[in-house]
Design a protein around this motif. Structure first.
Motif, PDB file in Angstrom:
ATOM      1  N   ILE A 158      27.907  33.698  -2.617  1.00  0.00           N
ATOM      2  CA  ILE A 158      26.640  33.786  -3.364  1.00  0.00           C
ATOM      3  C   ILE A 158      26.865  33.447  -4.834  1.00  0.00           C
ATOM      4  CG2 ILE A 158      24.895  35.428  -4.192  1.00  0.00           C
ATOM      5  CD1 ILE A 158      25.179  36.790  -1.388  1.00  0.00           C
ATOM      6  N   GLU A 159      27.946  33.962  -5.400  1.00  0.00           N
ATOM      7  CA  GLU A 159      28.248  33.669  -6.808  1.00  0.00           C
ATOM      8  C   GLU A 159      28.495  32.180  -7.017  1.00  0.00           C
ATOM      9  OE1 GLU A 159      31.488  36.279  -7.755  1.00  0.00           O
ATOM     10  OE2 GLU A 159      30.259  38.076  -7.439  1.00  0.00           O
TER      11      GLU A 159
ATOM     12  N   ALA B 112      25.177  30.496  -7.184  1.00  0.00           N
ATOM     13  CA  ALA B 112      24.501  30.787  -8.454  1.00  0.00           C
ATOM     14  C   ALA B 112      25.031  29.883  -9.563  1.00  0.00           C
ATOM     15  CB  ALA B 112      24.697  32.248  -8.825  1.00  0.00           C
TER      16      ALA B 112
ATOM     17  N   ASN C   6      28.207  39.867 -12.773  1.00  0.00           N
ATOM     18  CA  ASN C   6      29.067  40.037 -11.606  1.00  0.00           C
ATOM     19  C   ASN C   6      29.991  41.238 -11.809  1.00  0.00           C
ATOM     20  OD1 ASN C   6      28.014  37.730 -10.400  1.00  0.00           O
ATOM     21  ND2 ASN C   6      29.612  36.395 -11.217  1.00  0.00           N
TER      22      ASN C   6
ATOM     23  N   ASN D 108      21.472  36.300  -7.310  1.00  0.00           N
ATOM     24  CA  ASN D 108      22.811  36.820  -7.625  1.00  0.00           C
ATOM     25  C   ASN D 108      22.713  37.970  -8.622  1.00  0.00           C
ATOM     26  OD1 ASN D 108      25.781  36.673  -7.531  1.00  0.00           O
ATOM     27  ND2 ASN D 108      25.580  35.972  -9.657  1.00  0.00           N
TER      28      ASN D 108
END
Length: 609
Positions: A47-48, A51, A200, A73
């Motif tokens: 997912i990161e 993004a 994050n 994200n």
């Protein structure tokens, strides 16, 4: 040769298309085959990555709401920080009880970033079955959607959790920064999450590919639902195998998914494919045949996720000039019957059918990589098709105790060899895991996963699905455990004995549930609709038997085993004297006794189940 055969020349014809997308296929195989369980390659890192690469492109579409990869994200990160603040750490588990909506994906993503596993509860479950499923995991916390509060309140007091404030409320409001009001005893999760930062998370011990990301609940082969752990590796394999190798997903693609996200086909296969392309997933609460094509056009979908029943419903809709007015060219899922395969493709203009075969807990999967008709494709995993006892999922062993492979083209029980590379993650219950393993199958010391499914080879190592065997059947796209339904019926106090099985109905996919039962001889007249009310309160709709046969006695063998095969052959016919047969007809709220006329209508395919 039958039209269902896959020939070498068919494979050769598909090669130009394969060559054109070879770079994507090669990358896909890299992810599909990656072995290092200690790599920091997880759902969260995928997912990161999207993004970073596709931040402004849509990640999730729902109703009139579009959420970009960057926004998604950040949302997942806030959820991760919230869970961290609640004391959750890598190795913990939470339960998720939400219908299809963006919040479900965000919760799974946020938890995954910490290494917290999400138990994906079946939203149709209630009563004893729901309580059992949650307690299998003993989650630290449970995320409950407003739309499911009534079902959850019925089991709340019997749950085993490991947190001082375990119940998290998620309002059913499809608006950013609108939190609703949590009922007493619940924490308003969305409101609390909004206070955390969107960066994050930095972790000293981040999750790894081999760590558990989700638990999917399956009926397995016997008893109540079992929880099958799914590692981050399963997302990575779907990312490479389905998203790149089968579908070659791109950022411009949109996958329309109406399948429930507590299912592996939706969560792993569909979402995993979307992750691979940096594409968007468009989700709907529940499938609607009448709204399907309007949604497809609205979201400009290029791909959709299916089960066979869904495709049959679409075919049953009146033909329209709009049938090809869409951008759909690809579909991925399972259970598309050969009888409607070509008709569906031709009517709706579908080029690619990425039919697959897999199970939540299994170690083997098949994919229709070459886009052949009427096949689940092939597998690189070691497997065999073996002879089995009719009406069971038990393989036949020879005098030496070993199994026997079926002849080419013959239906056989599919078993997958358990090796270091093709490991079997099994269930949370060790006993249930062991029951699914066949040992000393072809030589001393070997081990094989028993899928409980019958398939046959149709050429070039391509298989075709035939049937589910033994103690499960498939109806409305769901696997149903006969033992689970029998246990619920036993708990009604209305029957002396009951046996549940699946029966075929013309013009339907899978098998409908049927129970043959002997009522309690307690002097009171048996009320079949009192039984229906009880079943409706304790089972999801797809697990409620469609047919009920009321009889005086159920025939058994000399060793007191039910003659299940003979009972199944009788189906819902009226040929057995002194029996009464009832059916749960579409759009009714109880059972109707079968007459010869109604039987003829059902058997003639005139009743649309």
């Amino acid at each position: 040769m039958s039209n269902d055969q896959v020939r070498a020349r068919d494979i050769v014809r598909s090669l130009p298309g394969i060559v054109r997308k070879f770079p994507t296929i090669a990358r896909g195989y890299y992810y599909y085959a990656v072995k290092d369980q200690n790599r920091e390659l997880t759902l969260g890192t995928l997912i990161e990555r999207n993004a970073e690469r596709h931040g402004d492109r849509p990640a999730v579409l729902f109703d009139d709401r579009a959420i970009s990869w960057s926004e998604f994200n950040g949302w997942a990160n806030r959820i991760a920080h919230f869970f961290q603040n609640q004391g959750l750490t890598k190795g913990d588990a939470i339960a998720v009880f939400l219908e299809n909506r963006p919040e479900l994906l965000a919760v799974v993503a946020g938890a995954a970033k910490l290494g917290v596993a999400c138990a994906m509860l079946n939203t149709s479950q209630k009563g004893k079955v729901l309580e059992h499923s949650i307690n299998l995991i003993e989650p630290k916390m449970v995320v409950v959607g407003e739309e499911l509060l009534a079902s959850f309140d019925g089991v709340k007091d019997g749950l085993k959790t490991g947190h001082p404030d375990p119940f998290l409320f998620m309002a059913d409001i499809n608006t950013l920064n609108a939190f609703g009001e949590a009922p007493e005893g619940f924490t308003n999760m969305a409101e609390r999450v909004s206070t955390f930062n969107s960066g994050n998370p930095a972790l000293l011990d981040p999750p790894r590919m081999g760590d558990t990301a989700i638990y999917l609940f399956t009926s397995g082969t016997t008893g109540l639902p079992k929880a099958a752990p799914g590692s981050h590796r399963k997302f990575v394999k779907a990312y490479g195998g389905f998203g790149m190798m089968s579908l070659a997903m791109e950022p411009e693609d949109v996958l329309y998914c109406t399948l429930p996200l507590y299912h592996g086909t939706a969560l792993l296969v569909c979402w995993g494919s979307v992750l691979a392309g940096g594409s968007a997933i468009a989700i709907r609460r529940k499938f609607s045949a009448s709204a399907f094509w309007d949604d497809v056009r609205r979201y400009r979908a290029t791909t959709f996720g299916y089960v066979g029943e869904l495709c049959r419903y679409l075919l049953n809709q009146p033909a329209s000039e709009q049938d090809r007015n869409h951008r759909l060219s690809k579909m991925i899922g399972n259970g598309l019957r050969p009888s409607i395969w070509r008709e569906f493709k031709e009517r709706f203009g579908i080029d690619t059918v990425a039919e697959l075969y897999a199970s939540s807990e299994g170690n083997i999967g098949f994919s229709n990589f070459f886009n052949m008709d009427n096949t689940v494709g092939f597998s690189t995993a070691p497997y065999k098709l073996v002879k089995f006892h009719d009406g069971t999922r038990d393989p036949i062993r020879d005098k030496k105790g070993f199994m026997q492979e079926v002849g080419k083209g013959e239906p056989g029980l599919l078993i997958g060899e358990i090796t270091k590379k093709w490991s079997f993650e099994g269930y949370t219950q060790k006993e249930a895991t062991e029951k699914s393993i066949l040992r000393d199958a072809f030589k001393k010391g070997d081990a094989w996963f028993n899928t409980g499914d019958v398939l046959k080879e149709i050429g070039c190592r391509h298989l075709q699905f035939v049937d589910r065997m033994g103690d499960t059947y498939r109806w409305k796209g769901e696997n149903v455990s006969t033992n689970e339904v029998e246990n619920i019926i036993d708990g009604s106090g209305m029957v002396e004995e009951a046996i549940v099985y699946g029966v075929e109905i013309p013009n339907t996919n899978g098998k409908a549930g049927m129970v043959t039962l002997v009522p309690h001889s307690n002097g009171s007249e048996f009320d079949v609709n009192k039984l229906f009310a009880y079943l409706h309160a304790n089972l999801p709709p797809y697990a409620i038997p469609v047919f009920v046969r009321v009889t005086r006695a159920i025939e058994k063998t000399g060793t007191f085993k039910y003659r299940k095969v003979d009972i199944q052959k009788a189906g819902y016919s009226l040929e057995r004297e002194n029996d009464e047969v009832f059916a749960w007809l579409p759009r009714t709220k109880g059972y109707t006794q079968l007459t010869s006329e109604l039987f003829a209508d059902i058997d003639g395919g005139k009743v649309n189940f």
